[in-house]
Design an enzyme around this catalytic site. Structure first.
Site, PDB file in Angstrom:
ATOM      1  N   LYS A   2       0.863  -1.168   0.000  1.00 23.31           N
ATOM      2  CA  LYS A   2       0.000   0.000   0.000  1.00 23.31           C
ATOM      3  C   LYS A   2       0.904   1.224   0.000  1.00 23.31           C
ATOM      4  O   LYS A   2       1.980   1.197   0.598  1.00 23.31           O
ATOM      5  CB  LYS A   2      -0.873   0.031   1.261  1.00 23.31           C
ATOM      6  CG  LYS A   2      -1.858  -1.109   1.389  1.00 23.31           C
ATOM      7  CD  LYS A   2      -3.274  -0.580   1.549  1.00 23.31           C
ATOM      8  CE  LYS A   2      -4.305  -1.677   1.673  1.00 23.31           C
ATOM      9  NZ  LYS A   2      -4.454  -2.486   0.462  1.00 23.31           N
ATOM     10  N   ASN A  45       6.717   7.309  -0.390  1.00 28.25           N
ATOM     11  CA  ASN A  45       8.073   6.798  -0.641  1.00 28.25           C
ATOM     12  C   ASN A  45       8.692   6.120   0.575  1.00 28.25           C
ATOM     13  O   ASN A  45       9.906   6.062   0.699  1.00 28.25           O
ATOM     14  CB  ASN A  45       9.003   7.929  -1.121  1.00 28.25           C
ATOM     15  CG  ASN A  45       8.455   8.606  -2.355  1.00 28.25           C
ATOM     16  OD1 ASN A  45       7.934   7.924  -3.241  1.00 28.25           O
ATOM     17  ND2 ASN A  45       8.536   9.922  -2.406  1.00 28.25           N
ATOM     18  N   ARG A  46       7.819   5.639   1.470  1.00 25.42           N
ATOM     19  CA  ARG A  46       8.298   5.003   2.705  1.00 25.42           C
ATOM     20  C   ARG A  46       9.169   5.960   3.529  1.00 25.42           C
ATOM     21  O   ARG A  46       9.992   5.526   4.329  1.00 25.42           O
ATOM     22  CB  ARG A  46       9.083   3.708   2.403  1.00 25.42           C
ATOM     23  CG  ARG A  46       8.254   2.645   1.659  1.00 25.42           C
ATOM     24  CD  ARG A  46       7.104   2.157   2.533  1.00 25.42           C
ATOM     25  NE  ARG A  46       6.421   0.981   2.012  1.00 25.42           N
ATOM     26  CZ  ARG A  46       5.164   0.962   1.553  1.00 25.42           C
ATOM     27  NH1 ARG A  46       4.455   2.081   1.485  1.00 25.42           N
ATOM     28  NH2 ARG A  46       4.607  -0.159   1.167  1.00 25.42           N
ATOM     29  N   PHE A  47       8.956   7.259   3.304  1.00 19.56           N
ATOM     30  CA  PHE A  47       9.681   8.272   4.075  1.00 19.56           C
ATOM     31  C   PHE A  47       8.778   8.730   5.219  1.00 19.56           C
ATOM     32  O   PHE A  47       8.298   9.860   5.257  1.00 19.56           O
ATOM     33  CB  PHE A  47      10.090   9.436   3.161  1.00 19.56           C
ATOM     34  CG  PHE A  47      11.580   9.571   3.038  1.00 19.56           C
ATOM     35  CD1 PHE A  47      12.367   8.450   2.828  1.00 19.56           C
ATOM     36  CD2 PHE A  47      12.202  10.806   3.154  1.00 19.56           C
ATOM     37  CE1 PHE A  47      13.742   8.555   2.731  1.00 19.56           C
ATOM     38  CE2 PHE A  47      13.575  10.923   3.062  1.00 19.56           C
ATOM     39  CZ  PHE A  47      14.350   9.804   2.851  1.00 19.56           C
TER      40      PHE A  47
END
Ligand code: FMN
Length: 223
Positions: A13, A190-192
Site C-alpha cells: 500500500k 516513498n516510505r519516508f
C-alpha cells in the site's frame, strides 16, 4: 482487491498522510488525540499487541486497553496465564497499537505493574456476567481436553453462582504498563515516514508519568 499470499512481493500500500510535524504536546495528550482519531476509523482501536519475555525469548498477543492515564496503560488478564506469569517474573513489556487504517502505529516500551485490587474489582464488576463466569472458570493458557469440558465447567459455575454477584477471582486482574519510551509513527510517501519518539529527557530508562512534559524529550527518527 488485496493480493493473495502467493503475491507477497507485489503486495504493498502507498501511504500519503499529512506531514506529522514536531509534536509539542506531552505524550499523554498526543496518545489520547491519536486514540480518539483511531476510534473513528479503526474497528477495535483499543486492541493492542503486548510482548513479554521468558527464558526462551519474546512472545506477543493482543489484549484490550481498558484504561489510560498519566501512569500508563491498563489491561486485564489472567495472572496465571503465560503472559501473567511472565510479567510477574520479568515486568519488561512492549506494546503496539497497529492503527494501519490511519497509516499509524504507536510503539511503547515500559514495565508492567500488577494493578491495585480496587482497579481490578471496579472493572470486573462492570464486565458482562458471562465474561465474569468465563474468567472464573478459565485457566488461561493451560491445556484443556475439549470444548465440552470447558462448557461443563462453565455451566457448573453458572449454576453455583445463580442469584448472586460473581466475585472477582484472585487469578484475574489488571496490569498497568508504566512507560519509558513511546513512539508515534505516521506513514508517508516513498516510505519516508514520520517517526517521533519520546524518550526520557535524562537519557535513562526509568518509567515516567506521561503528562510530565519535563520528563520527556522528543526526537525525530529516520524511517
Ligand atoms: C481482539 C482480541 C482481544 C483480546 N483481549 C484480551 C484481553 O483483554 N485479555 C486477555 O487476557 N486476553 C485477550 N485476548 C486473548 C489473547 O490474545 C491471548 O490469546 C490470551 O490472553 C492468552 O495469552 P497468553 O497465553 O500469552 O497469556 C484477546 C484476543 C484478541 C484477538
Amino acid at each position: 482487491m488485496t493480493e493473495p499470499v502467493d503475491r507477497l512481493p507485489q503486495t504493498r500500500k502507498t501511504y500519503d498522510s499529512a506531514v506529522f510535524e514536531h509534536p509539542d504536546a506531552a505524550p499523554l495528550d498526543l496518545l489520547r488525540q491519536w486514540y480518539d482519531e483511531a476510534a473513528d476509523h479503526v474497528r477495535e482501536p483499543n486492541a493492542m499487541t503486548v510482548s513479554t519475555l521468558d527464558e526462551w525469548g519474546p512472545s506477543s498477543r493482543i489484549v484490550l486497553l481498558k484504561g489510560l492515564d498519566e501512569r500508563g496503560l491498563l489491561f486485564f488478564t489472567d495472572y496465571d496465564s503465560a503472559k501473567g506469569r511472565q510479567l510477574q517474573a520479568d515486568p519488561r513489556i512492549a506494546v503496539n497499537f497497529p492503527w494501519q487504517d490511519m497509516e499509524r502505529q504507536v510503539r511503547i516500551r515500559g514495565l508492567a505493574e500488577v494493578a491495585a485490587p480496587e482497579d481490578s474489582d471496579a472493572y470486573f464488576a462492570v464486565r458482562p456476567r458471562g465474561s465474569q463466569i468465563g474468567a472464573t472458570v478459565s485457566k488461561q493458557s493451560q491445556p484443556v481436553t475439549s470444548r465440552e469440558q470447558m462448557q461443563t465447567e462453565y455451566d457448573a459455575a453458572a449454576a453455583e453462582l445463580e442469584g448472586r454477584d460473581v466475585p472477582r477471582p484472585d487469578h484475574w486482574g489488571g496490569f498497568r504498563v508504566r512507560v519509558f519510551e513511546i513512539e508515534f509513527w505516521q506513514g508517508q510517501q516513498n516510505r519516508f515516514h514520520d517517526r517521533w519518539v519520546f524518550r526520557r529527557a535524562d537519557g535513562g530508562h526509568d518509567v515516567a508519568d506521561l503528562d510530565d512534559a519535563s520528563a520527556w524529550e522528543v526526537v525525530r527518527l529516520y524511517p
